[in-house]
Design a protein around this motif. Sequence first.
Motif, PDB file in Angstrom:
ATOM      1  N   VAL A  23       0.848  -1.189   0.000  1.00 45.45           N
ATOM      2  CA  VAL A  23       0.000   0.000   0.000  1.00 45.45           C
ATOM      3  C   VAL A  23       0.889   1.247   0.000  1.00 45.45           C
ATOM      4  O   VAL A  23       1.804   1.373   0.832  1.00 45.45           O
ATOM      5  N   GLU A  24       0.601   2.194  -0.902  1.00 48.13           N
ATOM      6  CA  GLU A  24       1.395   3.411  -1.031  1.00 48.13           C
ATOM      7  C   GLU A  24       0.696   4.592  -0.361  1.00 48.13           C
ATOM      8  O   GLU A  24      -0.519   4.578  -0.132  1.00 48.13           O
ATOM      9  N   GLY A  25       1.478   5.639  -0.064  1.00 44.21           N
ATOM     10  CA  GLY A  25       0.945   6.907   0.409  1.00 44.21           C
ATOM     11  C   GLY A  25       0.398   6.898   1.813  1.00 44.21           C
ATOM     12  O   GLY A  25      -0.400   7.763   2.174  1.00 44.21           O
ATOM     13  N   VAL A  26       0.801   5.927   2.643  1.00 46.22           N
ATOM     14  CA  VAL A  26       0.262   5.836   4.000  1.00 46.22           C
ATOM     15  C   VAL A  26       0.933   6.859   4.913  1.00 46.22           C
ATOM     16  O   VAL A  26       2.060   7.306   4.664  1.00 46.22           O
ATOM     17  N   SER A  27       0.260   7.201   5.981  1.00 45.06           N
ATOM     18  CA  SER A  27       0.799   8.161   6.943  1.00 45.06           C
ATOM     19  C   SER A  27       0.363   7.752   8.346  1.00 45.06           C
ATOM     20  O   SER A  27      -0.805   7.425   8.577  1.00 45.06           O
ATOM     21  N   GLY A  28       1.321   7.773   9.286  1.00 43.77           N
ATOM     22  CA  GLY A  28       0.996   7.458  10.681  1.00 43.77           C
ATOM     23  C   GLY A  28       0.679   6.004  10.932  1.00 43.77           C
ATOM     24  O   GLY A  28      -0.005   5.677  11.907  1.00 43.77           O
ATOM     25  N   ARG A  70       8.832   4.645   5.079  1.00 43.35           N
ATOM     26  CA  ARG A  70       8.343   5.966   4.689  1.00 43.35           C
ATOM     27  C   ARG A  70       6.831   5.902   4.407  1.00 43.35           C
ATOM     28  O   ARG A  70       6.061   5.660   5.319  1.00 43.35           O
ATOM     29  N   GLU A  71       6.401   6.054   3.173  1.00 41.08           N
ATOM     30  CA  GLU A  71       4.958   6.075   2.878  1.00 41.08           C
ATOM     31  C   GLU A  71       4.478   4.760   2.264  1.00 41.08           C
ATOM     32  O   GLU A  71       3.429   4.710   1.632  1.00 41.08           O
ATOM     33  N   LEU A  72       5.248   3.712   2.489  1.00 38.55           N
ATOM     34  CA  LEU A  72       4.914   2.404   1.910  1.00 38.55           C
ATOM     35  C   LEU A  72       4.680   1.404   3.037  1.00 38.55           C
ATOM     36  O   LEU A  72       5.491   1.298   3.960  1.00 38.55           O
ATOM     37  N   ALA A  73       3.551   0.676   2.996  1.00 40.54           N
ATOM     38  CA  ALA A  73       3.247  -0.333   4.019  1.00 40.54           C
ATOM     39  C   ALA A  73       3.052  -1.689   3.351  1.00 40.54           C
ATOM     40  O   ALA A  73       2.356  -1.797   2.335  1.00 40.54           O
ATOM     41  N   VAL A  74       3.680  -2.711   3.937  1.00 38.65           N
ATOM     42  CA  VAL A  74       3.498  -4.094   3.477  1.00 38.65           C
ATOM     43  C   VAL A  74       2.518  -4.764   4.431  1.00 38.65           C
ATOM     44  O   VAL A  74       2.788  -4.893   5.631  1.00 38.65           O
ATOM     45  N   VAL A  75       1.358  -5.169   3.904  1.00 42.16           N
ATOM     46  CA  VAL A  75       0.290  -5.752   4.713  1.00 42.16           C
ATOM     47  C   VAL A  75       0.134  -7.220   4.356  1.00 42.16           C
ATOM     48  O   VAL A  75      -0.037  -7.564   3.180  1.00 42.16           O
ATOM     49  N   GLN A  76       0.218  -8.100   5.356  1.00 42.80           N
ATOM     50  CA  GLN A  76      -0.067  -9.511   5.102  1.00 42.80           C
ATOM     51  C   GLN A  76      -1.558  -9.740   5.333  1.00 42.80           C
ATOM     52  O   GLN A  76      -2.105  -9.435   6.384  1.00 42.80           O
ATOM     53  N   VAL A  77      -2.218 -10.235   4.287  1.00 41.15           N
ATOM     54  CA  VAL A  77      -3.669 -10.395   4.294  1.00 41.15           C
ATOM     55  C   VAL A  77      -4.016 -11.764   4.871  1.00 41.15           C
ATOM     56  O   VAL A  77      -3.572 -12.798   4.360  1.00 41.15           O
ATOM     57  N   LEU A  78      -4.790 -11.774   5.932  1.00 39.11           N
ATOM     58  CA  LEU A  78      -5.073 -13.027   6.642  1.00 39.11           C
ATOM     59  C   LEU A  78      -5.840 -14.013   5.770  1.00 39.11           C
ATOM     60  O   LEU A  78      -5.641 -15.224   5.867  1.00 39.11           O
TER      61      LEU A  78
END
Length: 471
Positions: free
Chosen positions: A22-27, A53-61
Amino acid sequence: MTGWSEVEYTAVRELRGPLAIVEGVSGVGWDEFARITLDSGERRYGLVLEVDRELAVVQVLEDTSGMDPEGVRVSFAGQPLRIPVGPGWLGRVCNGRGEPVDGGPPVFGEHSAAVGGTPINPVRREPPSDPVLTGVGAVDALTTLVRGQKLPVFSVAGLPHLELAAQIAAQSTVGGDPFSVVFAGMGLTHPDARFVRDVLEERSAAGELVLLLNTADDPVIERILTPRIALTVAEHLAFAGGRHVLVVMTDMTAYAEALREVSAARGEVPARRAYPGYLYSDLASLYERCGRIRGRKGSITVLPVLTMPAGDITHPVPDLTGYITEGQIVLSRRTHALGVYPPMDALSSLSRLMRKGAGPGRTRPDHLDLAAQMLAALSRARQVRELADLVGEAALSPTDHRYLAFDEAFLHHFVDQPRDEARSMDQTLDTAWRVLLALPRSQLAMLSPTLLDAHGAREGTADGEERESGA
């Protein structure tokens, strides 16, 4: 769950296996719980593995299958995944994510706890003491499981480790204290899952069991979550509810394979046999959640079951598990081929905390000496069998023949027992005495004369080789 951010992110750069980038994330922080909404309105959930920075790696259950990056909205909870905890879990059957599969309502609790948990602070640890009696004679007598201990079962594909794990979960006791079992199955086939439910049905109906079943066709991420949910539930039952809790986790090799798959999807540099370099610390983060806390009544005892690929005990999973835990119960192909259940290799098995939970005031005064003598005699019997293979049994002495007879009796009368039999400690130790007394009294040097006299030990007279010792 409450507290969801009103901000939804739609810039999903990539879906890679179980991961969403996911891009553009904050906080957003590491290990934060995420909600993924699809165009169809379906909701899935995930955990943040990494933030750069503004990139989040999410593991989808629930995995990313069927998801379109263009039609996905992601929001974050601002906190790690939490589950309700309390006695409401007892008697329930759930999948690896903690969702009921027994037809009942969702599990509710007055309190919630973070699934990640934390290992017990060593300063607050109470040394393990007092036994958990499994009803499996060879385990109780020779590798006694102690409350607060972590004692793994090392097995090989094709051996009845699942049957042994289910039997221990079904019949373990701690005397009259409040006791519960949390059983976490990972990567099970559907027949195996049904088998576990059938064997544990009585304990579940009695409100003494929490059953979490992750099957082989469930999402791989769920397999990583299952033992963490099991331990989170166990921690509240033990340290808030004052119960002694046995957590059985099988198969930890399937868990490690899931960890390796996620690591590969993240593009991490692999370590031994392509497992992630943090395998040791990841396993330790699970195993070290067991124990006893000073000033609290309950305890958590962990019995992880793992299969050794190709029977290799130096494989990373059993190797690292051995460093973290306090002994091992090893199952043997040779013993299994002889039709003995459980096929335990007593000489390769060990409980390093056995002296903390056995002996006078805990099991029986003669327990520790009897177990030491059994293992010493078994070691000598194995040497005699190797000698017989070289020179033939005809060349052996009468005492050597006694040792061969002891080896047979040890396997077929002491170790072997029905899969639905719960042996008491007295039954187990009395059987051990009957098996040992097949040896001449002079060979039982680790037992006191008082004990030998009390149990009628006599000097052998086979073939005139030995006479009455008068001891």
